[in-house]
Design a protein around this motif. Structure first.
Motif, mmCIF file in Angstrom:
data_model
loop_
_atom_site.group_PDB
_atom_site.id
_atom_site.type_symbol
_atom_site.label_atom_id
_atom_site.label_comp_id
_atom_site.label_asym_id
_atom_site.label_seq_id
_atom_site.Cartn_x
_atom_site.Cartn_y
_atom_site.Cartn_z
ATOM 1 N N ASN A 197 0.842 -1.201 0.000
ATOM 2 C CA ASN A 197 0.000 0.000 0.000
ATOM 3 C C ASN A 197 0.872 1.244 0.000
ATOM 4 O O ASN A 197 2.094 1.162 0.094
ATOM 5 C CB ASN A 197 -0.907 -0.033 1.228
ATOM 6 N N ALA A 228 -7.216 9.562 1.770
ATOM 7 C CA ALA A 228 -7.471 8.472 0.815
ATOM 8 C C ALA A 228 -6.876 7.169 1.330
ATOM 9 O O ALA A 228 -7.136 6.093 0.775
ATOM 10 C CB ALA A 228 -6.849 8.810 -0.546
ATOM 11 N N HIS A 229 -6.101 7.250 2.407
ATOM 12 C CA HIS A 229 -5.390 6.061 2.935
ATOM 13 C C HIS A 229 -5.767 5.867 4.405
ATOM 14 O O HIS A 229 -6.916 5.649 4.714
ATOM 15 C CB HIS A 229 -3.876 6.265 2.713
ATOM 16 N N GLY A 230 -4.842 6.004 5.297
ATOM 17 C CA GLY A 230 -5.152 5.721 6.702
ATOM 18 C C GLY A 230 -6.025 6.772 7.345
ATOM 19 O O GLY A 230 -6.635 6.533 8.384
ATOM 20 N N ALA A 232 -8.722 7.694 6.244
ATOM 21 C CA ALA A 232 -10.105 7.438 5.842
ATOM 22 C C ALA A 232 -10.981 7.039 7.015
ATOM 23 O O ALA A 232 -12.194 7.285 7.009
ATOM 24 C CB ALA A 232 -10.141 6.343 4.779
ATOM 25 N N ALA A 256 -21.849 10.803 -4.305
ATOM 26 C CA ALA A 256 -20.674 9.942 -4.513
ATOM 27 C C ALA A 256 -20.568 9.497 -5.971
ATOM 28 O O ALA A 256 -19.487 9.186 -6.459
ATOM 29 C CB ALA A 256 -20.755 8.726 -3.604
ATOM 30 N N LYS A 259 -19.575 12.769 -10.878
ATOM 31 C CA LYS A 259 -18.178 12.989 -11.232
ATOM 32 C C LYS A 259 -17.754 14.427 -10.977
ATOM 33 O O LYS A 259 -16.574 14.734 -10.826
ATOM 34 C CB LYS A 259 -17.937 12.643 -12.702
ATOM 35 N N ARG A 264 -16.480 11.553 -1.930
ATOM 36 C CA ARG A 264 -16.320 10.101 -2.048
ATOM 37 C C ARG A 264 -16.926 9.473 -0.810
ATOM 38 O O ARG A 264 -16.865 10.049 0.274
ATOM 39 C CB ARG A 264 -14.819 9.731 -2.091
ATOM 40 N N MET A 266 -16.407 7.683 2.074
ATOM 41 C CA MET A 266 -15.211 7.279 2.811
ATOM 42 C C MET A 266 -15.438 5.900 3.421
ATOM 43 O O MET A 266 -16.545 5.579 3.858
ATOM 44 C CB MET A 266 -14.884 8.304 3.901
ATOM 45 N N PHE A 268 -15.213 3.310 1.606
ATOM 46 C CA PHE A 268 -15.667 2.459 0.481
ATOM 47 C C PHE A 268 -14.634 2.484 -0.635
ATOM 48 O O PHE A 268 -13.994 3.515 -0.886
ATOM 49 C CB PHE A 268 -16.991 3.019 -0.066
ATOM 50 N N HIS A 270 -11.409 0.455 -2.986
ATOM 51 C CA HIS A 270 -10.032 0.045 -2.672
ATOM 52 C C HIS A 270 -9.259 -0.117 -3.966
ATOM 53 O O HIS A 270 -9.817 -0.489 -4.988
ATOM 54 C CB HIS A 270 -10.036 -1.295 -1.908
ATOM 55 N N ARG A 271 -7.963 0.165 -3.894
ATOM 56 C CA ARG A 271 -7.103 0.032 -5.080
ATOM 57 C C ARG A 271 -7.003 -1.425 -5.522
ATOM 58 O O ARG A 271 -6.836 -1.711 -6.692
ATOM 59 C CB ARG A 271 -5.693 0.547 -4.765
ATOM 60 N N LYS A 274 -11.715 -5.724 -5.180
ATOM 61 C CA LYS A 274 -12.918 -5.527 -6.017
ATOM 62 C C LYS A 274 -13.980 -6.489 -5.507
ATOM 63 O O LYS A 274 -14.811 -6.984 -6.243
ATOM 64 C CB LYS A 274 -12.574 -5.764 -7.492
ATOM 65 N N PHE A 318 -22.304 1.293 -7.793
ATOM 66 C CA PHE A 318 -21.277 0.712 -6.931
ATOM 67 C C PHE A 318 -20.999 -0.734 -7.331
ATOM 68 O O PHE A 318 -19.871 -1.207 -7.228
ATOM 69 C CB PHE A 318 -21.701 0.827 -5.465
ATOM 70 N N ARG A 353 0.081 -0.609 12.062
ATOM 71 C CA ARG A 353 0.775 -0.848 10.789
ATOM 72 C C ARG A 353 2.287 -0.794 10.935
ATOM 73 O O ARG A 353 3.022 -1.307 10.072
ATOM 74 C CB ARG A 353 0.308 0.185 9.759
#
Ligand code: SDX
Length: 393
Positions: A197, A228-230, A232, A256, A259, A264, A266, A268, A270-271, A274, A318, A353
């Motif tokens: 990550n 966008a990472h921790g 969130a 959400a 465009k 967003r 939050m 919800f 993930h890179r 899926k 979604f 982490r």
């Protein structure tokens, strides 16, 4: 385009690497630590045992675990001079700002464990970071709220020690509830490591220059802070509170999907996943247990979260985008119910982490082929051109 990498097996870099620590199958929603599924570890193991597994590759024997836990316990105190370091911050500084500063400064306090060429110093630095992060996070919280620092106690387990350092005051001892301590420990386990990550890649990139472990972990703390990472988990609870009631959910679902709206959901997406984030499933069960214990099972925020999840999972947008709740969707609800302010959510993520960052760091610097990370780019700027004097511009 700038992050387009080509994997060169002979080049152990930060861009892409071989690793034996954590495996994620985003389509199946599967997460393994050294081959063990996260749901089994969350149910049957505990954080320091998982930390041992991540660090050394195998589950420990009873003696190995006892030795590891006692080594961690004996390093939980901070150098007393660090008290002055904490006092240099404004009281209203975000606890993550304090953690970045204090962790980065640890090399100044523990300079006998900064030489990464020495295996003994690497091991001591690893133990010191794992042991001291709960104290650093707890002291950042105490300083933030104007209460005196509480020192660790060696007769408490890792999670109980952290809860007591956060919530005990000289006027009244905090009695750790074993169910809350178990829930805290499970949150640590669910956040321990997650492959390459953003923050782990940051630690790897910083480490590839040979920087000392404390500076590299501080870089990971800084990257994790982003929403966008921790960050969130903090942003998610604040979003759930902003939604406030289930009848306002459709308004936010539509935002959400718009465009043109930067909003967003939050917690919800993930890179990699899926499918359901397997950590979110465990976290949701834990949320039910903790809120039932605390008699707040009708917590409006939890009701909004469950209804938001139900509606979002049925929504065609979604579904098409394969957006599911991630690890941050329920964690904030549990931490809020335990009494933590939202500003402490990401420090708790960073605390947990740290063992993942250290495990990945150890793996990378042990590779004799390791070279300094040097991401390349696809240059799309101006071609060469001559300088123009200012009077001619
Ligand atoms: C963590 O990498 C890790 O492993 C991180 C982590 C770890 O343990 O280290 O798992 C921890 O960081 C979890 C993620 C926490 N962040 C959030 O919950 C913030 C909200 N989520 C989004 O910011 C987003 O989902 C990301 C950043 C997590 C992922 O973004 P991507 O890469 O754009 O996701 P994607 O490619 O799967 O998105 C597909 C589409 C995109 O739209 P299109 O460009 O195809 O039109 O869905 C959209 C995205 O814009 N989308 C969302 C959304 N997440 C993605 N739309 C609305 N709400 C969302 N949350």
């Amino acid at each position: 385009q700038a992050d387009v990498f080509t994997y060169d097996p002979g080049f152990t870099s930060t861009a892409s690497c071989d690793s034996t620590i954590t495996f994620i199958d985003g389509d199946k929603g599967e997460l393994l630590h050294r081959g063990y599924p996260i749901d089994q570890l969350a149910e049957k193991s505990h954080f320091l045992e998982v930390a041992y597994l991540l660090l050394y590759g195998e589950l420990p024997s009873a003696d190995q675990l006892e030795d590891f836990e006692s080594r961690v316990t004996m390093h939980t105190m901070l150098h007393e001079q660090m008290v002055n370091f904490f006092r240099g911050f404004r009281r209203d500084a975000h606890p993550m700002a304090v953690m970045v500063g204090v962790v980065g400064a640890m090399s100044a306090f523990y300079h006998d464990s900064t030489d990464i060429s020495d295996p003994w110093q690497r091991e001591v630095a690893s133990i010191r970071l794992i042991a001291k992060m709960p104290t650093i996070a707890a002291w950042a919280y105490k300083y933030h709220i104007g209460q005196p620092f509480v020192y660790p106690k060696n007769d408490l387990d890792y999670a109980s020690n952290f809860l007591r350092m956060c919530f005990s005051v000289p006027a009244e001892e905090y009695v750790v509830n074993p169910i809350l301590s178990r829930a805290m420990d499970r949150i640590f386990t669910l956040h321990a490591d997650h492959e390459q990550n953003a923050s782990t890649s940051t630690v790897r990139l910083a480490s590839s220059s040979g920087a000392n472990p404390f500076a590299c972990i501080a870089a990971g703390v800084a990257c994790l802070w982003g929403p966008a990472h921790g960050g969130a988990n903090q942003a998610c609870l604040e979003m759930l509170r902003e939604i406030g009631s289930v009848d306002r959910i459709p308004e936010f679902i539509e935002r959400a999907k718009d465009k043109n709206d930067p909003f967003r959901l939050m917690g919800f997406g993930h890179r990699v996943y899926k499918n359901f984030d397997p950590r979110a499933k465990v976290m949701k069960q834990s949320a039910d247990e903790v809120l039932d214990l605390l008699g707040v099972e009708n917590n409006p925020t939890l009701q909004v979260a469950k209804e938001l999840e139900r509606i979002a999972l049925e929504d065609p947008y979604f579904k098409e985008k394969k957006l599911y709740p991630n690890v941050d969707f329920y964690s904030g609800i549990i931490l809020d119910a335990m009494g933590f302010p939202t500003s402490m959510f990401t420090p708790i993520f960073a605390l947990a982490r740290t063992v993942g960052w250290i495990s990945q760091w150890k793996e990378m610097i042990a590779d004799p082929q390791m070279k300094i990370g040097r991401p390349r780019q696809l240059y799309v700027g101006e071609t060469a051109r001559d300088y123009v004097d200012v009077e001619d511009r």
